[in-house]
Design an enzyme around this catalytic site. Sequence first.
Site, PDB file in Angstrom:
ATOM      1  CG  ASP A  31      -2.188   0.846   0.987  1.00 41.45           C
ATOM      2  OD1 ASP A  31      -3.278   0.249   0.829  1.00 41.45           O
ATOM      3  OD2 ASP A  31      -2.078   2.090   0.930  1.00 41.45           O
ATOM      4  CE  LYS A  36      -5.688   1.741   4.912  1.00 37.95           C
ATOM      5  NZ  LYS A  36      -6.478   1.554   3.693  1.00 37.95           N
ATOM      6  CG  PHE A 151     -18.979 -11.440  -5.372  1.00 37.92           C
ATOM      7  CD1 PHE A 151     -19.868 -10.631  -6.065  1.00 37.92           C
ATOM      8  CD2 PHE A 151     -18.123 -12.251  -6.091  1.00 37.92           C
ATOM      9  CE1 PHE A 151     -19.919 -10.641  -7.455  1.00 37.92           C
ATOM     10  CE2 PHE A 151     -18.169 -12.270  -7.486  1.00 37.92           C
ATOM     11  CZ  PHE A 151     -19.065 -11.468  -8.171  1.00 37.92           C
ATOM     12  CG  LEU A 152     -15.021  -8.683   0.787  1.00 39.22           C
ATOM     13  CD1 LEU A 152     -15.290  -7.457   1.623  1.00 39.22           C
ATOM     14  CD2 LEU A 152     -13.616  -9.191   1.029  1.00 39.22           C
ATOM     15  CB  CYS A 259     -19.562  -1.338  -2.592  1.00 42.75           C
ATOM     16  SG  CYS A 259     -17.817  -1.474  -2.149  1.00 42.75           S
ATOM     17  CE  LYS A 262     -16.556   1.697  -5.457  1.00 46.32           C
ATOM     18  NZ  LYS A 262     -16.723   0.576  -6.345  1.00 46.32           N
TER      19      LYS A 262
HETATM   20  P1  NAD Z   1     -10.223   1.293   0.294  1.00 48.26           P
HETATM   21  O1  NAD Z   1     -10.315   2.718  -0.106  1.00 48.26           O
HETATM   22  O2  NAD Z   1     -10.635   0.864   1.648  1.00 48.26           O
HETATM   23  O3  NAD Z   1      -8.704   0.803   0.108  1.00 48.26           O
HETATM   24  C1  NAD Z   1      -7.939   1.013  -1.058  1.00 48.26           C
HETATM   25  C2  NAD Z   1      -6.466   0.996  -0.679  1.00 48.26           C
HETATM   26  O4  NAD Z   1      -5.680   1.117  -1.863  1.00 48.26           O
HETATM   27  C3  NAD Z   1      -6.063   2.159   0.233  1.00 48.26           C
HETATM   28  O5  NAD Z   1      -5.414   1.653   1.389  1.00 48.26           O
HETATM   29  C4  NAD Z   1      -5.112   2.990  -0.631  1.00 48.26           C
HETATM   30  O6  NAD Z   1      -4.077   3.600   0.126  1.00 48.26           O
HETATM   31  C5  NAD Z   1      -4.560   1.945  -1.570  1.00 48.26           C
HETATM   32  N1  NAD Z   1      -4.016   2.499  -2.812  1.00 48.26           N
HETATM   33  C6  NAD Z   1      -4.540   3.472  -3.596  1.00 48.26           C
HETATM   34  N2  NAD Z   1      -3.737   3.689  -4.646  1.00 48.26           N
HETATM   35  C7  NAD Z   1      -2.691   2.840  -4.528  1.00 48.26           C
HETATM   36  C8  NAD Z   1      -1.531   2.579  -5.309  1.00 48.26           C
HETATM   37  N3  NAD Z   1      -1.305   3.226  -6.447  1.00 48.26           N
HETATM   38  N4  NAD Z   1      -0.653   1.655  -4.891  1.00 48.26           N
HETATM   39  C9  NAD Z   1      -0.874   0.963  -3.741  1.00 48.26           C
HETATM   40  N5  NAD Z   1      -1.950   1.157  -2.959  1.00 48.26           N
HETATM   41  C10 NAD Z   1      -2.850   2.083  -3.351  1.00 48.26           C
HETATM   42  O7  NAD Z   1     -11.022   0.475  -0.815  1.00 48.26           O
HETATM   43  P2  NAD Z   1     -11.749  -0.947  -0.654  1.00 48.26           P
HETATM   44  O8  NAD Z   1     -13.010  -0.786   0.099  1.00 48.26           O
HETATM   45  O9  NAD Z   1     -10.772  -1.966  -0.223  1.00 48.26           O
HETATM   46  O10 NAD Z   1     -12.154  -1.205  -2.188  1.00 48.26           O
HETATM   47  C11 NAD Z   1     -11.176  -1.516  -3.137  1.00 48.26           C
HETATM   48  C12 NAD Z   1     -11.869  -2.047  -4.379  1.00 48.26           C
HETATM   49  O11 NAD Z   1     -12.540  -3.274  -4.059  1.00 48.26           O
HETATM   50  C13 NAD Z   1     -12.962  -1.122  -4.941  1.00 48.26           C
HETATM   51  O12 NAD Z   1     -12.963  -1.233  -6.343  1.00 48.26           O
HETATM   52  C14 NAD Z   1     -14.244  -1.696  -4.366  1.00 48.26           C
HETATM   53  O13 NAD Z   1     -15.355  -1.405  -5.186  1.00 48.26           O
HETATM   54  C15 NAD Z   1     -13.935  -3.192  -4.377  1.00 48.26           C
HETATM   55  N6  NAD Z   1     -14.690  -3.969  -3.364  1.00 48.26           N
HETATM   56  C16 NAD Z   1     -14.752  -3.532  -2.071  1.00 48.26           C
HETATM   57  C17 NAD Z   1     -15.452  -4.273  -1.128  1.00 48.26           C
HETATM   58  C18 NAD Z   1     -15.617  -3.782   0.295  1.00 48.26           C
HETATM   59  O14 NAD Z   1     -16.320  -4.433   1.074  1.00 48.26           O
HETATM   60  N7  NAD Z   1     -15.046  -2.677   0.699  1.00 48.26           N
HETATM   61  C19 NAD Z   1     -16.063  -5.486  -1.512  1.00 48.26           C
HETATM   62  C20 NAD Z   1     -15.937  -5.908  -2.828  1.00 48.26           C
HETATM   63  C21 NAD Z   1     -15.248  -5.140  -3.753  1.00 48.26           C
HETATM   64  C1  UGA Z   2     -22.099  -5.003  -0.692  1.00 43.63           C
HETATM   65  C2  UGA Z   2     -22.483  -6.405  -1.219  1.00 43.63           C
HETATM   66  O1  UGA Z   2     -23.336  -7.063  -0.288  1.00 43.63           O
HETATM   67  C3  UGA Z   2     -21.262  -7.297  -1.423  1.00 43.63           C
HETATM   68  O2  UGA Z   2     -21.652  -8.537  -2.021  1.00 43.63           O
HETATM   69  C4  UGA Z   2     -20.265  -6.581  -2.327  1.00 43.63           C
HETATM   70  O3  UGA Z   2     -19.079  -7.342  -2.467  1.00 43.63           O
HETATM   71  C5  UGA Z   2     -19.919  -5.232  -1.711  1.00 43.63           C
HETATM   72  O4  UGA Z   2     -21.122  -4.434  -1.563  1.00 43.63           O
HETATM   73  C6  UGA Z   2     -18.974  -4.475  -2.584  1.00 43.63           C
HETATM   74  O5  UGA Z   2     -19.030  -4.557  -3.789  1.00 43.63           O
HETATM   75  O6  UGA Z   2     -18.163  -3.792  -1.995  1.00 43.63           O
HETATM   76  P1  UGA Z   2     -21.574  -3.990   1.709  1.00 43.63           P
HETATM   77  O7  UGA Z   2     -21.403  -2.672   1.034  1.00 43.63           O
HETATM   78  O8  UGA Z   2     -20.574  -4.392   2.728  1.00 43.63           O
HETATM   79  O9  UGA Z   2     -21.566  -5.173   0.612  1.00 43.63           O
HETATM   80  O10 UGA Z   2     -23.005  -3.950   2.380  1.00 43.63           O
HETATM   81  P2  UGA Z   2     -24.341  -4.837   2.426  1.00 43.63           P
HETATM   82  O11 UGA Z   2     -24.297  -5.758   3.555  1.00 43.63           O
HETATM   83  O12 UGA Z   2     -24.666  -5.407   1.094  1.00 43.63           O
HETATM   84  O13 UGA Z   2     -25.406  -3.697   2.788  1.00 43.63           O
HETATM   85  C7  UGA Z   2     -25.564  -2.576   1.924  1.00 43.63           C
HETATM   86  C8  UGA Z   2     -26.633  -1.648   2.424  1.00 43.63           C
HETATM   87  O14 UGA Z   2     -27.907  -2.203   2.237  1.00 43.63           O
HETATM   88  C9  UGA Z   2     -26.542  -1.299   3.915  1.00 43.63           C
HETATM   89  O15 UGA Z   2     -26.742   0.090   4.067  1.00 43.63           O
HETATM   90  C10 UGA Z   2     -27.685  -2.079   4.554  1.00 43.63           C
HETATM   91  O16 UGA Z   2     -28.213  -1.459   5.694  1.00 43.63           O
HETATM   92  C11 UGA Z   2     -28.689  -2.088   3.423  1.00 43.63           C
HETATM   93  N1  UGA Z   2     -29.639  -3.231   3.469  1.00 43.63           N
HETATM   94  C12 UGA Z   2     -29.194  -4.503   3.329  1.00 43.63           C
HETATM   95  C13 UGA Z   2     -31.006  -2.984   3.591  1.00 43.63           C
HETATM   96  O17 UGA Z   2     -31.447  -1.821   3.705  1.00 43.63           O
HETATM   97  N2  UGA Z   2     -31.880  -4.047   3.584  1.00 43.63           N
HETATM   98  C14 UGA Z   2     -31.465  -5.335   3.451  1.00 43.63           C
HETATM   99  O18 UGA Z   2     -32.316  -6.250   3.432  1.00 43.63           O
HETATM  100  C15 UGA Z   2     -30.078  -5.566   3.325  1.00 43.63           C
END
Ligand code: NAD
Ligand code: UGA
Length: 441
Positions: A31, A36, A151-152, A259, A262
């Site tokens: 990172d 961090k 998909f977490l 997520c 956006k």
């Molecule tokens: P985040 O903002 O929490 O973390 C991103 C990290 O990448 C940061 O720590 C940042 O410092 C680092 N970073 C940025 N530019 C960098 C670079 N050039 N080199 C090295 N590190 C760099 O984001 P996130 O929530 O982990 O999401 C990351 C991606 O995964 C997004 O596309 C999101 O849509 C996807 N995603 C997130 C979740 C989730 O639950 N948060 C679930 C599924 C998919």
């Molecule tokens: C969501 C998806 O569930 C993941 O599968 C996906 O990987 C992730 O986005 C991503 O792409 O980052 P997350 O953002 O952690 O995960 O949140 P969810 O648990 O899906 O909840 C999303 C929102 O929906 C919350 O604000 C929650 O309160 C709301 N929600 C959820 C409802 O209003 N009703 C429901 O029945 C379920």
Amino acid sequence: MASICVVGAGHAGLVTAACFAELGHRVSCLDVNLRKLEALQQGTIPFFEPGLEEMVRHNLATRRLSFTADYREGVEGKGSIFIAVNTPSSPGGRTDLRYLYAAAREVARTMDEGSIVVIKSTVPVGTTEGVGGLLAAERGGVVPMVFNPEFLSEGTAIEEFMKPARIIIGSGDLSAAEAIAELHDGLESPIVICSLRSAELIKYAHNAFLATRISFINEIASICEGTGADVRVVSRALGLDSTLGQAYLKAGLGWGGSCLPKDMRSLIYMAKANKAPCQVLKAVVKTNNRQRATAVEKLRSLLGSLEGRVVGLLGLAFKPNTEDVREAPSLEVIRLLEAAGSLIKAYDPKAMSACAQLYPRLTCCSDPYELAQGCDALLLVTEWEEFKHLDMPRIRSLMKQPIFVDGRNLFEPEEMARWGFIYRGIGLGFPALPVAVGVRA
Ligand code: NAD
Ligand code: UGA
């Protein structure tokens, strides 16, 4: 055992890195955020995710997991490099890919010949091909590319990484796809190998479908309110049919987080750019935005006016078990209440400081009882488990007026009425009736 680099130690990247290490691989997590990294090297997680800190510490101790800010150290000698950096949306909905391309350029400079580059970040359809083009140009030869969406969900991330419903591997290079599939050996989940573009769209379609289900049930909830039906019973009954399923049918203040919002904007942008219809997607977003305003309207109608009233918010995080307030319903609720001249108090077990930074005028409370003190009304925004166990008669006795709007239908209307509250939920036909029907096996 394989050697892997994960670029980006955010929610998606850090969980991926820790879980691959747990599966036995040697993982370097990279990172650019030095603060961090320093914390991570000490085994401290910069956000709340149940079980993750223990897993990181365990794998640091076994030396299967390490952290670095140095691309050469992180990338060199690794057979696969996962890029999991943030891909936020810019105004207008277009996905901002600058972090992804910055990471890809560094990877191009430092990767070994033949290593596979895997995009894990959620990216618009065609992006992995674009990154592949950049890598090929910088390195003077084709680089094997894979798109492997994550998909977490926050709060249950480890379980979802370790027991995914399916693993999606998109690639135009079958041997690269199979090599990435093998990294998941030990997980008993179906693996779908498909084209890059299909894999990229599957990720958006997944999130959009979840958002659609929630907005659908919220519309049904509004009809319940108008007709005297109870949305909790309706969604329970719908879910008993296996073709519909129970998940994502809870009515409330709608979806937020880093997520779903956006990704909906990004999908709508993609649809428009390709001249494809997107009425359903736009309606899903509109219904979601309305949910926040509807809760504030309930408060207004019960209080007469919101001006000068003290409103307490129970919960701020976009959902329970996270400190994340990105695009949380609470933010829009606070904005609307501030605009109406209310005085706002708040309590959340994890998200207080994140929210206070955004809204300095918020009165932060150290527990729900301090919150209730002197309130004209309480609005439950996030359904934290601990709220179910509150001493509600005590809460009631501390309030100036016993008005309670339950934005997540956490409480039983009948019980709340017995405790002396003027209670409103979401989608509970007025007057709210007890759930008289049970489900018989
Ligand atoms: P985040 O903002 O929490 O973390 C991103 C990290 O990448 C940061 O720590 C940042 O410092 C680092 N970073 C940025 N530019 C960098 C670079 N050039 N080199 C090295 N590190 C760099 O984001 P996130 O929530 O982990 O999401 C990351 C991606 O995964 C997004 O596309 C999101 O849509 C996807 N995603 C997130 C979740 C989730 O639950 N948060 C679930 C599924 C998919
Ligand atoms: C969501 C998806 O569930 C993941 O599968 C996906 O990987 C992730 O986005 C991503 O792409 O980052 P997350 O953002 O952690 O995960 O949140 P969810 O648990 O899906 O909840 C999303 C929102 O929906 C919350 O604000 C929650 O309160 C709301 N929600 C959820 C409802 O209003 N009703 C429901 O029945 C379920």
